[in-house]
Design an enzyme around this catalytic site. Structure first.
Site, PDB file in Angstrom:
ATOM      1  N   TYR A   1      30.011  -8.608  17.825  1.00  0.00           N
ATOM      2  CA  TYR A   1      29.511  -7.444  17.077  1.00  0.00           C
ATOM      3  C   TYR A   1      30.546  -7.043  16.036  1.00  0.00           C
ATOM      4  O   TYR A   1      31.749  -7.065  16.316  1.00  0.00           O
ATOM      5  CB  TYR A   1      29.285  -6.260  18.036  1.00  0.00           C
TER       6      TYR A   1
ATOM      7  N   GLU B   1      26.403  -3.411   9.339  1.00  0.00           N
ATOM      8  CA  GLU B   1      26.549  -3.818  10.736  1.00  0.00           C
ATOM      9  C   GLU B   1      25.961  -5.211  10.958  1.00  0.00           C
ATOM     10  O   GLU B   1      24.891  -5.514  10.430  1.00  0.00           O
ATOM     11  CB  GLU B   1      25.827  -2.812  11.634  1.00  0.00           C
TER      12      GLU B   1
END
Ligand code: GDP
Ligand code: MN
Length: 381
Positions: A101, A189
């Site tokens: 992530y 993101e």
């Protein structure tokens, strides 16, 4: 403004971040053609502005044409938490060994950009932050110097990234910072940020929010966002530079200044009515703006009555009256209007309205009186 995944990926690719190339399509036949073009296996992905598409059945792998057709027809039209899927993105499926992530956002309290990285990717990052906060590393970036590859390599190494991909990751994240900075994003993101069995790093998903206040610097961003799911009147208002928010009720509201419009919504609700919209004509609005605003409000067929609440400061009430008169001439509204003009040139404004003798236009002197009148008219209509 939030971007759809594929739009975010296109911004990533523009700045050299590895992504799978693909096609955005809106019909099943085009999806099949796109799948044939990118080559099987493909992944069919719902383009909606909400996370957790995978769990909701909005992300499916297809090994051949029949599967691509099946998934595309199931996903197009799929309701994902209230977002109807109008577009699917088809890309060549990647082999995944590991899911990480990464994100870059603005940490307002530190007044600095912040990189977040975790080797626990693919799942909700909120869950990681809550259950295993030690697995989410946060790193502030000097906004003047920007990040260096060495610096970011240290961050991801500290976060537990596999050593053989540390440099690739660092280079990718420095590029992600460039996207964030140069495209005026507030959030970039990637979840998951994958490592393939060939040890290549790639952005498999993209969540990008752009700062609307910087839109004037990016003419190329025009048309981005989930336009197919936006209210058509809101889109038109945006083009015209008017602040308009669609609501569920039947009373059209026009005011000048966000504060006045918000209190107008409150008094209408207090009087037992339901506003159909929030429309702020802004300070200093002239007759043309007022006319445009009336047109926007009336293009909503649910509107049964309209409340004009103008407090003239920079805005002159005579200009507002002229705009209303012009709008009536052109649009010939069939719904009643209640007009409250107060402040600069209000006397002249009211005189103009009286002379024009517009059909079905009622005047009020106070906000409460105006609200009561418009609610009664909407209920009677
Ligand atoms: P989200 O659920 O809205 O976050 O959508 P994602 O784009 O993150 O996809 C959800 C999940 O689908 C990913 O975490 C992957 O596990 C899986 N997925 C997406 N694309 C691919 C792909 O190209 N290959 C494989 N094997 N899995 C994929
Ligand atoms: Mn994701």
């Amino acid at each position: 403004m939030d971007l759809l995944e594929y739009q975010g990926k296109q911004l990533f690719a523009k700045h050299g971040i590895p992504t799978s190339s693909g096609k955005a399509v809106t019909t099943v036949d085009d999806a099949v053609a796109a799948a044939n073009e990118v080559g099987y296996p493909v992944v069919v992905k719902a383009q909606v502005l909400i996370g957790g598409r995978g769990k909701a059945g909005g992300v499916k792998l297809a090994a051949n044409e029949a599967e691509a057709r099946e998934h595309a027809s199931n996903i197009l039209g799929l309701d994902i938490k209230g977002h109807i899927t109008r577009t699917v993105w088809i890309e060549h499926a990647s082999d995944i060994e590991t899911e990480y992530y990464a994100s870059i956002l603005l940490d307002r309290s530190a007044k600095k950009p912040m990189l977040m990285f975790s080797v626990e990717g693919g799942i909700d990052i909120e869950q990681v932050a809550e259950e295993t906060p030690e697995k989410l590393v946060k790193h502030h970036i000097d906004p003047l110097a920007g990040p260096t590859v060495e610096e970011i390599a240290g961050v991801v190494r500290g976060g537990g990234a596999d050593e053989d991909v540390v440099d690739q990751l660092a280079e990718l994240l420095v590029k992600l910072y460039t996207v964030w900075l140069e495209e005026d994003a507030s959030l970039c993101e990637i979840n998951p940020l994958i490592i393939t069995p060939d040890r290549e790093v790639k952005a498999l998903d993209a969540k990008v929010s752009l700062d609307d206040n910087a839109a004037f610097r990016h003419p190329d961003h025009e048309g981005l966002g989930d336009t197919a799911n936006s209210d058509p009147i809101e889109l038109k208002a945006k083009e015209e530079g008017v602040t308009y928010v669609a609501l569920d009720g039947d009373i059209g509201i026009l005011g000048n200044g966000a504060g006045l419009v918000m209190s107008t919504l409150d008094v209408v609700a207090q009087a037992g009515g339901e506003p159909a919209n929030f429309l702020d004509a802004g300070g200093g609005s002239d007759a043309d703006t007022v006319k445009q605003a009336v047109e926007l409000i009336l293009s909503n067929p649910k509107v049964k009555a309209v409340l004009f609440n103008i407090f003239g400061g920079i805005t002159r009430c005579d200009e507002v009256a002229k705009g209303l008169i012009a709008a009536f001439g052109d649009l010939k509204p069939s719904v009643p209007f209640v007009v409250r003009l107060d402040g600069t040139n209000d006397v002249i404004g009211r005189e103009l309205l009286q002379e024009a003798a517009l059909p079905n236009v009622h005047t009020a002197t106070t906000m409460n009186d105006a609200a009561a009148q418009v609610v009664a008219l909407a209920k009677g209509a």
